[in-house]
Scaffold this motif. Sequence first.
Motif, short mmCIF file in Angstrom:
data_model
loop_
_atom_site.label_atom_id
_atom_site.label_comp_id
_atom_site.label_asym_id
_atom_site.label_seq_id
_atom_site.Cartn_x
_atom_site.Cartn_y
_atom_site.Cartn_z
N UNK A 95 0.84 -1.29 0.00
CA UNK A 95 0.10 0.08 0.11
C UNK A 95 0.96 1.27 0.13
N UNK A 96 0.37 2.36 -0.36
CA UNK A 96 1.06 3.83 -0.49
C UNK A 96 1.63 4.10 1.07
N UNK A 97 0.71 3.63 2.16
CA UNK A 97 1.27 3.92 3.46
C UNK A 97 2.51 2.78 3.77
N UNK A 98 2.52 1.91 3.38
CA UNK A 98 3.80 0.95 3.67
C UNK A 98 4.90 1.35 3.15
N UNK A 99 4.59 1.76 1.94
CA UNK A 99 5.92 2.37 1.08
C UNK A 99 6.33 3.56 1.67
N UNK A 100 5.72 4.23 2.08
CA UNK A 100 5.98 5.74 2.88
C UNK A 100 6.69 5.33 3.96
N UNK A 101 6.03 4.48 4.88
CA UNK A 101 6.82 3.94 5.97
C UNK A 101 8.04 3.49 5.63
N UNK A 102 8.19 2.63 4.87
CA UNK A 102 9.53 2.10 4.36
C UNK A 102 10.51 3.02 3.99
N UNK A 103 10.00 3.97 3.33
CA UNK A 103 10.84 4.96 2.78
C UNK A 103 11.34 5.89 3.97
N UNK A 104 10.62 6.37 4.96
CA UNK A 104 10.93 6.88 5.99
C UNK A 104 12.17 6.06 7.00
N UNK A 105 11.59 4.76 7.02
CA UNK A 105 12.47 4.14 8.15
C UNK A 105 14.06 3.95 7.45
N UNK A 106 14.09 3.72 6.09
CA UNK A 106 15.20 3.72 5.45
C UNK A 106 15.88 5.13 5.46
N UNK A 107 15.48 6.17 5.48
CA UNK A 107 15.99 7.36 5.25
C UNK A 107 16.65 7.44 6.63
N UNK A 108 15.95 7.39 7.69
CA UNK A 108 16.43 7.39 8.98
C UNK A 108 17.61 6.26 9.37
N UNK A 109 17.40 5.14 8.83
CA UNK A 109 18.52 4.03 9.10
C UNK A 109 19.63 4.55 8.33
N UNK A 110 19.64 4.96 7.26
CA UNK A 110 21.08 5.34 6.44
C UNK A 110 21.65 6.51 7.02
N UNK A 111 21.03 7.18 7.86
CA UNK A 111 21.89 8.23 8.75
C UNK A 111 22.05 8.11 10.09
#
Length: 106
Positions: free
Chosen positions: A80-96
């Motif tokens: 779902x778009x919600x899962x895609x956005x949550x994954x994007x946010x998670x990865x953005x934070x994880x890579x920092x």
Amino acid sequence: MSKVLPELSETARNNGSLILRHINASNQSRVADQVGIDASTLSRIKNDKKNSGLTEIEFIAALLSAVGLKVVPETDVYCSPEIAEATRVYLAHAFTSPEYMRILFK
């Protein structure tokens, strides 16, 4: 697909194009056998325009679009778009995160 409503035509064209690409990339006799028709019937479904000005493939593609469905390869995975956005946010934070990077490149 001139008879399809303008707001549906792009999605309908994409659906129809994907269906036709996959049929053309397959063994058409095998595809016809799998759906219980002969190869000439499959060819007519792909090519013959009906009274609407659409082939049966184009009509099916437009119908799917009209009811809010789209055609994708069976190997694609949906989220779902919600899962895609949550994954994007998670990865953005994880890579920092220095800790995440330390674990990733251990």
